[in-house]
Design an enzyme around this catalytic site. Structure first.
Site, PDB file in Angstrom:
ATOM      1  N   GLY A  35      16.992  -5.554  10.151  1.00  0.00           N
ATOM      2  CA  GLY A  35      15.059  -4.974  10.426  1.00  0.00           C
ATOM      3  C   GLY A  35      14.153  -5.721  11.125  1.00  0.00           C
ATOM      4  O   GLY A  35      13.212  -6.156  11.517  1.00  0.00           O
ATOM      5  N   GLU A  36      15.329  -7.037  11.775  1.00  0.00           N
ATOM      6  CA  GLU A  36      14.539  -8.449  12.465  1.00  0.00           C
ATOM      7  C   GLU A  36      13.893  -7.413  13.750  1.00  0.00           C
ATOM      8  O   GLU A  36      14.485  -6.764  14.289  1.00  0.00           O
ATOM      9  CB  GLU A  36      15.817  -9.606  12.003  1.00  0.00           C
ATOM     10  CG  GLU A  36      15.910 -10.220  11.282  1.00  0.00           C
ATOM     11  CD  GLU A  36      16.990 -11.247  10.876  1.00  0.00           C
ATOM     12  OE1 GLU A  36      17.373 -12.144  12.750  1.00  0.00           O
ATOM     13  OE2 GLU A  36      16.530 -12.783  10.120  1.00  0.00           O
ATOM     14  N   ARG A  93      -8.779 -10.888   6.251  1.00  0.00           N
ATOM     15  CA  ARG A  93      -9.504 -10.798   5.369  1.00  0.00           C
ATOM     16  C   ARG A  93      -9.419 -12.005   4.750  1.00  0.00           C
ATOM     17  O   ARG A  93     -10.894 -11.840   3.594  1.00  0.00           O
ATOM     18  CB  ARG A  93      -9.724  -9.368   4.873  1.00  0.00           C
ATOM     19  CG  ARG A  93     -10.317  -8.427   5.953  1.00  0.00           C
ATOM     20  CD  ARG A  93     -10.637  -7.343   6.013  1.00  0.00           C
ATOM     21  NE  ARG A  93      -8.940  -6.326   5.729  1.00  0.00           N
ATOM     22  CZ  ARG A  93      -8.512  -5.652   5.022  1.00  0.00           C
ATOM     23  NH1 ARG A  93      -9.534  -4.752   4.231  1.00  0.00           N
ATOM     24  NH2 ARG A  93      -7.722  -5.233   5.216  1.00  0.00           N
ATOM     25  N   GLN A  94      -8.027 -12.369   4.531  1.00  0.00           N
ATOM     26  CA  GLN A  94      -7.875 -12.923   3.530  1.00  0.00           C
ATOM     27  C   GLN A  94      -7.992 -14.712   3.919  1.00  0.00           C
ATOM     28  O   GLN A  94      -7.426 -15.478   4.935  1.00  0.00           O
ATOM     29  CB  GLN A  94      -6.741 -13.117   2.337  1.00  0.00           C
ATOM     30  CG  GLN A  94      -5.960 -14.140   1.468  1.00  0.00           C
ATOM     31  CD  GLN A  94      -6.752 -14.068   0.265  1.00  0.00           C
ATOM     32  OE1 GLN A  94      -7.041 -12.454  -0.014  1.00  0.00           O
ATOM     33  NE2 GLN A  94      -6.966 -14.359  -0.263  1.00  0.00           N
ATOM     34  N   LYS A 189     -22.630  -5.090  -1.273  1.00  0.00           N
ATOM     35  CA  LYS A 189     -21.361  -4.498  -2.024  1.00  0.00           C
ATOM     36  C   LYS A 189     -20.885  -5.831  -2.578  1.00  0.00           C
ATOM     37  O   LYS A 189     -20.285  -7.009  -2.694  1.00  0.00           O
ATOM     38  CB  LYS A 189     -19.955  -4.605  -0.529  1.00  0.00           C
ATOM     39  CG  LYS A 189     -18.725  -4.167  -0.798  1.00  0.00           C
ATOM     40  CD  LYS A 189     -18.068  -3.584   0.114  1.00  0.00           C
ATOM     41  CE  LYS A 189     -17.560  -4.552   0.817  1.00  0.00           C
ATOM     42  NZ  LYS A 189     -16.426  -4.238   2.013  1.00  0.00           N
ATOM     43  N   ARG A 191     -16.859  -6.349  -4.477  1.00  0.00           N
ATOM     44  CA  ARG A 191     -15.441  -5.725  -4.522  1.00  0.00           C
ATOM     45  C   ARG A 191     -14.945  -6.266  -5.820  1.00  0.00           C
ATOM     46  O   ARG A 191     -14.476  -7.532  -5.813  1.00  0.00           O
ATOM     47  CB  ARG A 191     -14.658  -6.397  -3.449  1.00  0.00           C
ATOM     48  CG  ARG A 191     -13.427  -5.548  -3.008  1.00  0.00           C
ATOM     49  CD  ARG A 191     -12.568  -5.644  -2.096  1.00  0.00           C
ATOM     50  NE  ARG A 191     -13.014  -5.292  -0.863  1.00  0.00           N
ATOM     51  CZ  ARG A 191     -12.604  -4.121  -0.391  1.00  0.00           C
ATOM     52  NH1 ARG A 191     -11.576  -3.207  -0.949  1.00  0.00           N
ATOM     53  NH2 ARG A 191     -12.475  -3.381   0.543  1.00  0.00           N
ATOM     54  N   SER A 220     -10.214   0.221   6.302  1.00  0.00           N
ATOM     55  CA  SER A 220      -8.301   0.285   5.552  1.00  0.00           C
ATOM     56  C   SER A 220      -8.471   1.188   4.367  1.00  0.00           C
ATOM     57  O   SER A 220      -8.119   2.266   5.002  1.00  0.00           O
ATOM     58  CB  SER A 220      -8.667  -1.489   5.054  1.00  0.00           C
ATOM     59  OG  SER A 220      -6.995  -1.429   4.900  1.00  0.00           O
ATOM     60  N   THR A 224     -15.016   2.056   0.939  1.00  0.00           N
ATOM     61  CA  THR A 224     -16.187   0.793   1.332  1.00  0.00           C
ATOM     62  C   THR A 224     -16.610   1.654   2.034  1.00  0.00           C
ATOM     63  O   THR A 224     -17.831   2.314   1.188  1.00  0.00           O
ATOM     64  CB  THR A 224     -16.062   0.050   2.469  1.00  0.00           C
ATOM     65  OG1 THR A 224     -15.543  -0.796   1.522  1.00  0.00           O
ATOM     66  CG2 THR A 224     -17.046  -0.778   2.265  1.00  0.00           C
TER      67      THR A 224
END
Ligand code: R5P
Length: 294
Positions: A35-36, A93-94, A189, A191, A220, A224
């Protein structure tokens, strides 16, 4: 100047190079059996101003590693300067520790980017622009809202109301309303920090009988947008359209938003998706022209 289209932004990179009339250096890439990621420059970058175009949408972790490999390798192979064009930056977003003990992922991603040699960093509608300052590298955060709004005019939406599905998108609708000229507003909004579910407090929106375009930076899961469309329907809106810069559209988000009553979703090729019909290549080529005076 040469352009290196990364595996995640091959078409966009080629389009940028075509607009600028500069050479493309293709990348050979594959995944090892475990997977690399493997990447190889097929031509020299020695003494060149190298533009690397690589978005970091899903699969984010792979795209990010490829981006780091591309930047680091171009420099090791003798590039004079590196412009990293990353239309969508993953983990943006984090940007806070919303719950005790959480990783502030965007900070970590930018720490990684700070440790490879970038001379210019170029992105599009980054979620929390203040974070970009942490790069300590000249950066551009271009907005694709004007071309998106202009595109909506071709749907006959001159005079349509621009709606932000949350307060974070107010800037976007301030921009779009200058083109659509039908006023703007936003929803409040909230969340759920654990489940990610969204709930809205509807402000009094004057949208009865009007066409509305909802603008957001990212779609995403679609929660929303679905909620925003639902609310608009209760307010007697005429027609509802959706425009977004980064259409991640995870799972069947696209179908769900359309099923809720949006007539169409238009997105850009900052990330590839079924609705990425508007290319940001002209916008990015303009910025590169300015950075490199070509
Ligand atoms: C958040 O503030 C963003 O601007 C988007 O509204 C959000 O990321 C969309 O996520 P989802 O489609 O999962 O609701």
């Amino acid at each position: 100047m040469i352009v290196v289209p990364g595996p995640a932004s091959k078409e966009l990179g080629l389009n940028i190079a075509r607009i600028l009339g500069v050479k493309v250096v293709p990348i050979e890439f594959k995944h090892f059996p475990d997977g690399e990621s493997y990447i190889r420059f097929t031509e020299s970058t020695q003494g060149e101003n190298v533009v690397i175009v690589q978005t970091t949408g899903p699969p984010q972790d792979t795209s990010l590693i490829q981006l780091l490999l591309l930047i680091d390798t171009a420099k090791e192979l003798g590039a004079k300067s590196i412009a990293a064009v990353v239309p969508y930056v993953a983990y943006g977003r984090q940007n806070s520790r919303f719950r005790d003990g959480e990783a502030i992922s965007s900070k970590t991603v930018f720490r990684l980017l700070k440790n490879v040699d970038i001379d210019h960093f170029i992105t599009v509608n980054f979620h929390v622009p203040e974070i970009l300052k942490g790069l300590k590298t000249p950066f551009e955060n271009v907005s694709a809202i004007q071309p998106l709004a202009e595109h909506m005019l071709s749907y006959g939406l001159s005079g349509a109301f621009s709606l932000a599905p949350d307060e974070g998108a107010i800037k976007l609708v301030e921009e779009s309303s200058k083109i659509l000229k039908g006023g703007y507003g936003w929803l409040r909004k909230e969340r759920d920090k654990v489940t990610g579910d969204v709930a809205f407090n509807t402000s009094s929106l004057e949208v009865k009988g009007k066409d509305v375009v909802i603008f957001d930076d990212i779609i995403s899961s679609g929660s929303t947008m679905i909620s925003a469309v639902k609310i608009l329907k209760t307010l007697g809106t005429k027609r509802i359209y959706v425009a977004c810069v980064h259409p991640l559209l995870i799972g069947n988000a696209l179908q769900k938003v359309l099923a809720e009553g949006a007539l169409s979703i238009v997105g850009t090729d900052c990330v590839r998706s079924l609705v990425s019909s508007l290319s940001v290549a002209p916008l990015l080529a303009d910025i590169l022209r300015r950075c490199f005076c070509v």
